[in-house]
Design an enzyme around this catalytic site. Sequence first.
Site, PDB file in Angstrom:
ATOM      1  N   GLY A 151      46.687 -88.462  39.478  1.00  0.00           N
ATOM      2  CA  GLY A 151      47.606 -89.838  39.305  1.00  0.00           C
ATOM      3  C   GLY A 151      46.583 -91.187  39.576  1.00  0.00           C
ATOM      4  O   GLY A 151      46.868 -92.236  39.755  1.00  0.00           O
ATOM      5  N   LYS A 152      45.414 -90.961  38.736  1.00  0.00           N
ATOM      6  CA  LYS A 152      44.315 -92.032  38.704  1.00  0.00           C
ATOM      7  C   LYS A 152      44.817 -93.257  37.942  1.00  0.00           C
ATOM      8  O   LYS A 152      44.554 -94.205  38.285  1.00  0.00           O
ATOM      9  CB  LYS A 152      42.991 -91.710  38.490  1.00  0.00           C
ATOM     10  N   SER A 153      45.314 -92.805  36.739  1.00  0.00           N
ATOM     11  CA  SER A 153      45.626 -94.016  35.746  1.00  0.00           C
ATOM     12  C   SER A 153      46.724 -94.958  36.320  1.00  0.00           C
ATOM     13  O   SER A 153      46.604 -96.247  36.028  1.00  0.00           O
ATOM     14  CB  SER A 153      46.466 -93.390  34.598  1.00  0.00           C
ATOM     15  N   CYS A 177      41.811 -64.170  47.909  1.00  0.00           N
ATOM     16  CA  CYS A 177      42.958 -64.202  49.132  1.00  0.00           C
ATOM     17  C   CYS A 177      44.015 -63.204  48.936  1.00  0.00           C
ATOM     18  O   CYS A 177      44.683 -62.740  50.089  1.00  0.00           O
ATOM     19  CB  CYS A 177      43.024 -65.705  49.421  1.00  0.00           C
ATOM     20  N   CYS A 205      44.108 -71.775  51.711  1.00  0.00           N
ATOM     21  CA  CYS A 205      44.569 -71.324  50.232  1.00  0.00           C
ATOM     22  C   CYS A 205      45.715 -70.978  50.099  1.00  0.00           C
ATOM     23  O   CYS A 205      46.202 -71.106  48.674  1.00  0.00           O
ATOM     24  CB  CYS A 205      43.336 -70.427  49.992  1.00  0.00           C
ATOM     25  N   ARG A 262      51.438 -91.317  45.470  1.00  0.00           N
ATOM     26  CA  ARG A 262      50.658 -90.155  46.140  1.00  0.00           C
ATOM     27  C   ARG A 262      49.575 -90.531  46.868  1.00  0.00           C
ATOM     28  O   ARG A 262      49.228 -91.851  47.057  1.00  0.00           O
ATOM     29  CB  ARG A 262      49.789 -89.149  45.015  1.00  0.00           C
ATOM     30  N   CYS A 275      44.387 -67.649  45.502  1.00  0.00           N
ATOM     31  CA  CYS A 275      43.158 -66.932  44.341  1.00  0.00           C
ATOM     32  C   CYS A 275      43.100 -65.514  44.704  1.00  0.00           C
ATOM     33  O   CYS A 275      43.818 -65.168  45.527  1.00  0.00           O
ATOM     34  CB  CYS A 275      41.957 -67.411  44.968  1.00  0.00           C
ATOM     35  N   CYS A 309      37.034 -66.559  49.748  1.00  0.00           N
ATOM     36  CA  CYS A 309      38.070 -67.367  48.845  1.00  0.00           C
ATOM     37  C   CYS A 309      37.536 -68.165  47.988  1.00  0.00           C
ATOM     38  O   CYS A 309      36.546 -69.116  48.031  1.00  0.00           O
ATOM     39  CB  CYS A 309      38.783 -68.182  50.038  1.00  0.00           C
TER      40      CYS A 309
HETATM   41  N1  ATP Z   1      52.963 -90.864  42.507  1.00  0.00           N
HETATM   42  C1  ATP Z   1      53.200 -90.045  41.551  1.00  0.00           C
HETATM   43  N2  ATP Z   1      54.515 -89.241  41.654  1.00  0.00           N
HETATM   44  C2  ATP Z   1      54.574 -88.450  40.740  1.00  0.00           C
HETATM   45  N3  ATP Z   1      53.872 -88.259  39.647  1.00  0.00           N
HETATM   46  C3  ATP Z   1      52.635 -88.996  39.467  1.00  0.00           C
HETATM   47  C4  ATP Z   1      52.459 -89.981  40.375  1.00  0.00           C
HETATM   48  N4  ATP Z   1      51.195 -90.438  39.989  1.00  0.00           N
HETATM   49  C5  ATP Z   1      51.054 -90.124  38.830  1.00  0.00           C
HETATM   50  N5  ATP Z   1      51.827 -89.192  38.442  1.00  0.00           N
HETATM   51  C6  ATP Z   1      51.740 -88.593  37.118  1.00  0.00           C
HETATM   52  O1  ATP Z   1      50.948 -87.437  37.393  1.00  0.00           O
HETATM   53  C7  ATP Z   1      50.381 -87.104  35.994  1.00  0.00           C
HETATM   54  C8  ATP Z   1      48.832 -87.180  35.965  1.00  0.00           C
HETATM   55  O2  ATP Z   1      48.438 -88.694  36.080  1.00  0.00           O
HETATM   56  P1  ATP Z   1      46.983 -89.134  35.678  1.00  0.00           P
HETATM   57  O3  ATP Z   1      47.090 -88.947  34.047  1.00  0.00           O
HETATM   58  O4  ATP Z   1      47.043 -90.580  35.966  1.00  0.00           O
HETATM   59  O5  ATP Z   1      46.147 -88.127  36.210  1.00  0.00           O
HETATM   60  P2  ATP Z   1      44.471 -88.696  36.330  1.00  0.00           P
HETATM   61  O6  ATP Z   1      44.250 -88.489  37.873  1.00  0.00           O
HETATM   62  O7  ATP Z   1      44.231 -89.730  35.588  1.00  0.00           O
HETATM   63  O8  ATP Z   1      43.937 -87.433  35.627  1.00  0.00           O
HETATM   64  P3  ATP Z   1      42.717 -86.941  34.845  1.00  0.00           P
HETATM   65  O9  ATP Z   1      41.510 -86.997  35.603  1.00  0.00           O
HETATM   66  O10 ATP Z   1      43.250 -85.678  33.927  1.00  0.00           O
HETATM   67  O11 ATP Z   1      42.522 -88.153  33.980  1.00  0.00           O
HETATM   68  C9  ATP Z   1      50.898 -88.091  35.177  1.00  0.00           C
HETATM   69  O12 ATP Z   1      52.291 -87.698  34.501  1.00  0.00           O
HETATM   70  C10 ATP Z   1      51.428 -89.156  36.162  1.00  0.00           C
HETATM   71  O13 ATP Z   1      52.840 -89.804  35.603  1.00  0.00           O
END
Ligand code: ATP
Length: 862
Positions: free
Chosen positions: A344-346, A703, A696, A319, A700, A678
Amino acid sequence: MAKSALVAIRDLNLFGAQGGERSVICVPPDMSRQCNRVIQAILPRGSKSKEFDSSVWSIITYPAFAVENDELRNLTKESLKKNLEGNYGYKRFLLDGYKTALEDKFRLHYNLGELRNFEGIECEWPIYFIYEWIDELFSKNTDKAIAMQAKVEKLMVTDEDGYPLVPEFYFVPSERVKGEKLLNGSQIRLCGAQVLCKKKASSCPAMPTNASQEVVIVNSDEEFGSNDEFDDDTDDEMELASLDSDLASIKSKIDRLVEQRETILAKKRVVLDRVKEKKCRQTSREIASQRAKTNIIAPLMEAKLKKLADQYYGIKEFRPLQLETMLTTLKGEDCILIMPTGGGKSLTFQLPALAAPGISVVVSPLISLMEDQVSALKKQGFEVAMVTSATPQPEQAKILRNMADPNSKLKLVYVTPEKISKAKRFQSAMEKSYEAGMLARIVIDEVHCVSQWGHDFRPDYKILGTMKRQYPNTPILGLTATATEKVLADVLSVLHLSHCKPLRAGFNRPNLFYEVMEKAANPPAVASQIADLIKGRFAGQSGLVYCFSRNDCEVVMSHLSKYNLKVAYYHAALSVQERKEIHHKWLRNELQCIVATIAFGMGIDKHDVRFIIHHTISKSVENYYQESGRAGRDGQEAQCVLMFTPSDLFKITSMTCQDSSGIGKSYEVLGFALSSGCRRAALAQHFGEHVGATECKRMCDNCRSTVPFVKQDVTYYVQEVLEIINKKEKDLTFAMIIAEWKSKRSEKTKKLAPGYLDKIIIHCLKEGILKEKFKAGMYKPISYCEEGHYTRAVKSGTLKVYLDIPTPHTAQFIATSAISAASASVSSEKKVPTHSVLMKSKSKSTSTKKRKAIVFDSDSDG
Ligand SMILES: Nc1ncnc2c1ncn2[C@@H]1O[C@H](COP(=O)(O)OP(=O)(O)OP(=O)(O)O)[C@@H](O)[C@H]1O
């Protein structure tokens, strides 16, 4: 002392121009005797310390304290002279490295072995010749005194004005050290810092010619005047003196031992520092070479990350900002990533941990969150560990050992901020890991907790401010879903990230539908609304209902129980086991929904949450964004429903009123709830971003709505409220005002649709026409309404108040509105004259939204 003697001998004016004609240093005979005894007790003594020698020398040559036993005195004097005397003065003590060309200015102590280095090249200090000169004068040895004077004068230098100066010391310059060591006294010495011997005429005002200033040093009873109180023959006094002398001797021994101990400790510190420095240099070299490699192989690293993403997560595409974040941290640079919940931060720290060597320490605020991540990662085959207060000692010890073991396969160590701040063992393990070149990065999850401006400030996060200084070569990666510019700036400053790269993914969650729903008047009716949603719109879908308090959770749950739903409640008062069970049932979809406080939140990793219902507004927009953001982490559409009733505002403000920015934050949520524009744009604005009307995509309620809003003039009603408040004999709560208003309402007010009385008052609070004031109540502060900033302007009619009304409801206002909706689209900041607005906005009279509700007349002062 030397100075005072010089004053007497050489017409120096020690006491300044204002000094008396006779200045007297008075030394009472008993004190003089006592000092004599102390000095006698410590003489003669071999020279080991510069402090001791220099003080002994000046004391034994000082007449007031002169040792009576001439033999002993001369013995000491001669032995010191023999040891210390040079051509330029006396050495402060033997083997003294102080101020020599070989001295290491960063060291205070040397051991005996090292001191040999300075043998023969110690600095020589002319001041001791002066002491001796004085001594000879007082002993009436005129010849010796003249000889000494000649010695001193030979050593004097002159300044640029020709005034004589006595150098502080003479030293052997580095190029002559060898020669001097071979043959003592063979080399010319250079003078060090210079001290003024004779005052300059300009800096010393002339003395009156007839005033001779004299110093009389009294050293006998006769000279001081007879004093019957002193009977030096008494036994007690003798005994006391001898005890004092014993004590003085013990003290001097203790001092010597303490000094020795200090020397050894200092030496130990120096050696330890040297060892640490060597290790650090090695670590830096390793890290630098690792970084260099990472730079060169960035394209390779990208391919590797992609491969690992597919292999471990089944993820084919990154992403936006994921890859950039990973490459930044792999390059060894600090980075803060702000990415929406579920963005998808993790992945941005888990993949780098896999792809590169070393250990990533992940600071995470919640144990439950860590447990989930750790167990998921273990299932995926990661070598990962978690250190919390609940980790058994043997396991903890093993993890800490592994952190510094180059052969360990450990990749990620999750830890709570409390552990980092309080556990010395963990800190030491981190240090060892760093020194071993294994601390690859420090990841700070929910990094906004560092900032006290953030909505979740955690005092224990403050310790993380020391990380950059302690581990300068280890990159920090901070992650958060929400951080306003102010919070971000605070985070960077607290963590000392001066060269940090903040990466901000758009806050917009396009798959979330935002809606504000009018909340029913009583708990059973509210429960029925919620049950309708769960069984109807959200049938078969997973979700959460967020409540304001534990009590609310239980009340909602008790009413929901009639509807035969798979729902449970969750709050911090449940046992850990109960909470775990409920959480797991929900994860497995055995429960459709959990009714929870925000204790159930941070780190929920359920991807298919389809709805989040807020039973009460959140305490800030950041909180709302984060709580509602737990829906739709899988990217599929999900709905966020905020139930709102005006009286809920007071629940929140009576809780947030003690926090300086708490009320302001609650009113921002109120603004979001009352907005007719909005919702997504309102959220964007809050986070300093912009979302255009089309962005949007009708995701919402406002909207999507086909019912346009019209602004209606409600000034008349507001004036009625103000009159009620004005006539009050006591402070009135919101509920009291409504009750009073209902009982006295005018014919016109009676025609208002139900609920509009509340809306008008809450609108007045939002716009500052009324304001809240808090008084201590039995369990919590109680909110009362009083006149606000704009009250006077509304009373006088210079300020009109408008409310956005959906068109089906406008009928209730038609008869009473003085000004048509067309006059409303004016911003108070612009202060456009009302009539021009009328002209301008006529064509838009029934068009929708986004108009400021307050209109100032052109002559209003605002
Ligand atoms: N590039 C990607 N494509 C598809 N799915 C993804 C991608 N990156 C992360 N994900 C999925 O998105 C979901 C959320 O990711 P993650 O838990 O890392 O979110 P986060 O940003 O850490 O959220 P939070 O703030 O709630 O901790 C997970 O299921 C992860 O596998």
